[in-house]
Design a protein around this motif. Structure first.
Motif, mmCIF file in Angstrom:
data_model
loop_
_atom_site.group_PDB
_atom_site.id
_atom_site.type_symbol
_atom_site.label_atom_id
_atom_site.label_comp_id
_atom_site.label_asym_id
_atom_site.label_seq_id
_atom_site.Cartn_x
_atom_site.Cartn_y
_atom_site.Cartn_z
ATOM 1 N N VAL A 70 0.864 -1.181 0.000
ATOM 2 C CA VAL A 70 0.000 0.000 0.000
ATOM 3 C C VAL A 70 0.898 1.229 0.000
ATOM 4 C CG1 VAL A 70 -2.005 -1.050 1.101
ATOM 5 C CG2 VAL A 70 -0.212 -0.080 2.529
ATOM 6 N N GLY A 107 -3.020 -0.851 -2.807
ATOM 7 C CA GLY A 107 -3.917 0.276 -2.587
ATOM 8 C C GLY A 107 -3.136 1.567 -2.439
ATOM 9 N N ALA A 115 -5.458 6.174 -7.003
ATOM 10 C CA ALA A 115 -5.876 4.772 -6.946
ATOM 11 C C ALA A 115 -6.720 4.412 -8.158
ATOM 12 C CB ALA A 115 -6.656 4.510 -5.650
ATOM 13 N N ARG A 140 -11.261 2.446 -4.710
ATOM 14 C CA ARG A 140 -12.270 1.791 -3.886
ATOM 15 C C ARG A 140 -13.458 2.716 -3.601
ATOM 16 N NH1 ARG A 140 -13.016 -3.063 -3.240
ATOM 17 N NH2 ARG A 140 -13.287 -3.051 -0.983
ATOM 18 N N ALA A 200 -7.353 -1.537 0.511
ATOM 19 C CA ALA A 200 -6.710 -2.639 -0.192
ATOM 20 C C ALA A 200 -7.703 -3.705 -0.646
ATOM 21 C CB ALA A 200 -5.652 -3.275 0.707
#
Length: 434
Positions: free
Chosen positions: A8, A82, A98, A105, A336
């Protein structure tokens, strides 16, 4: 899974206590953590390298394209686990990076709009949720009209503020005009860069937080905070934290988890409003920190929603001690795409308190005195400091410098007495800035 796929990337713009919590959470979840940062002094770079698994230096931490490109270079083009940050002003940047990397997300546009407190008020009202009357103001000459529209007393605040920065309660038209003049004078000089940058609005344009401010009718009632995890359209409140002791600047001095005098019915009403509010903003696969006042007329009413990050300061430790839920682990897992982490088994079932000692004004931190004496108090469980010598501290916003976690109290009066005892022992030494 290759090394890139279990890394991440954590964006940070300035020194922050939360960074070590995020890195620790990533490691606990079996992930690597790489810090993405602007260029820093050699000693600070060494500190970051000792904390994280990698450090990626970037010219403009607010440029999502550049952030995504730097991460691609670090991963050799592979997708990371992530991209995230708990630095409120760049949460949308991390979310956009991202998306560009194929690991988004929660939509960046959702998080960008959630940074605008006026837009949030509009969205909540459209969802049928209670809220104070509110308006924007940009000129002191508008004070009379705004006061008539919103009502007095009222609260004047930055449209994208946090940590109670320059929040003012006003009880007359003259005070409202004075508060607007104060914000117009102080925000352009604020060290926090968020106040110098445009804020997205619902029409696709932007607001200038240095000259456009939010005015809200004053809410009256007990105040609470609720941290929430949102997963695939389902919002789950983790804990309600009571804020029974607040000073004249609206800084919380002591908190309790769970609330000592909150009935089950009122708790259910509060969590219902919180869940409906975060879903009204279209938040998903992330966490949020929500402030609520159980208004004496309107009932539970949202004060603010901090979207895309856990609670600030060291209060996540209070929640973890009582519930076993690590909000930073929830935060990393959500970013993630991992299952929610199991709560820790060593939770403390009795009511717990957090006592917060703030710096006495602004200046450069020299030292914190008296912590050994505080540790000897029988009610003290642990102490967390979020600042370090040499750091410049502001007296205009909440700086959770010293956080003392306690147990063994039975009511708010005993918690307040503990606070008085602790603050007599702690001394935060500052030196004036040149």
């Amino acid at each position: 899974m290759n090394e890139a796929g279990r890394t991440v990337f954590v964006l940070r713009e300035t020194p922050a206590h939360w960074l070590s919590s995020v890195v620790d959470a990533a490691h606990t979840l079996g992930l690597r953590a790489a810090v993405v940062t602007p260029a820093v002094a050699e000693h600070e770079h060494a500190d970051l390298a000792g904390l994280a698994d990698d450090v990626c230096v970037i010219a403009d931490i607010r440029d999502a394209e550049e952030v995504a490109g730097r991460i691609r270079a670090a991963t050799g083009g592979a997708r990371p686990a992530g991209v995230l940050t708990a630095a409120e002003d760049i949460i949308a940047t991390a979310a956009r990076a991202a998306e560009l990397l194929g690991v988004g997300r929660c939509p960046a546009d959702v998080l960008r709009l959630a940074h605008n407190k006026f837009a949030v008020r509009q969205l909540l009202a459209e969802a049928g949720l209670p809220g104070p009357r509110h308006a924007l103001v940009s000129e002191t000459s508008e004070a009379t009209a705004v006061a008539e529209s919103v009502g007095l007393p009222a609260v004047v605040k930055p449209v994208n503020g946090a940590a109670s920065t320059l929040v003012r309660t006003v009880r007359s038209t003259d005070e409202l005009a004075q508060a607007c003049a104060l914000l117009a004078r102080r925000l352009p000089e604020a060290p926090d860069a968020r106040y110098h940058r445009p804020v997205a609005d619902r029409a696709g344009g932007s607001l200038d937080p240095r000259r456009v401010f939010l005015v809200e009718g004053l809410l009256r009632g007990p105040e609470y905070m609720v941290d929430v995890v949102v997963s695939d359209g389902v919002a789950e409140p983790v804990a309600i934290v009571d804020k029974p002791l607040i000073d004249e600047r609206a800084f919380e001095l002591a908190m309790a988890c769970p609330p000592l005098t909150l009935s089950g019915e009122r708790a259910e009403a509060i969590t219902d409003v919180v869940v409906r509010s975060v879903l009204a903003l279209d938040l998903d696969n992330t966490v949020a920190h929500v402030e609520v006042i159980d208004d004496e007329v309107a009932g539970p009413t949202i004060v603010e929603i901090n979207a895309g990050r856990p609670v600030g300061g060291a209060t996540a430790e209070l929640i973890k001690l009582h519930t076993g839920v690590d909000m930073f682990a929830e935060f990393v897992a959500a970013a993630a795409g991992l299952p929610r982490p199991a709560p820790a088994g060593n939770r403390i079932p009795v009511p717990l308190g957090e006592l917060i000692v703030y710096p006495p004004g602004g200046g450069r931190l020299v030292a914190i005195h008296g912590l050994d004496a505080v540790r000897e108090l029988p009610e003290v469980i642990s102490i967390v400091t979020t600042v370090s010598p040499g750091q410049v501290l502001s007296g205009e916003q909440e700086v959770y410098a010293v956080n003392v976690f306690v147990a063994g109290f039975t009511d708010h009066d005993e918690l307040a007495a503990l606070y008085d005892e602790v603050t007599k022992l702690v001394r935060i030494e500052l030196e004036p800035l040149d």
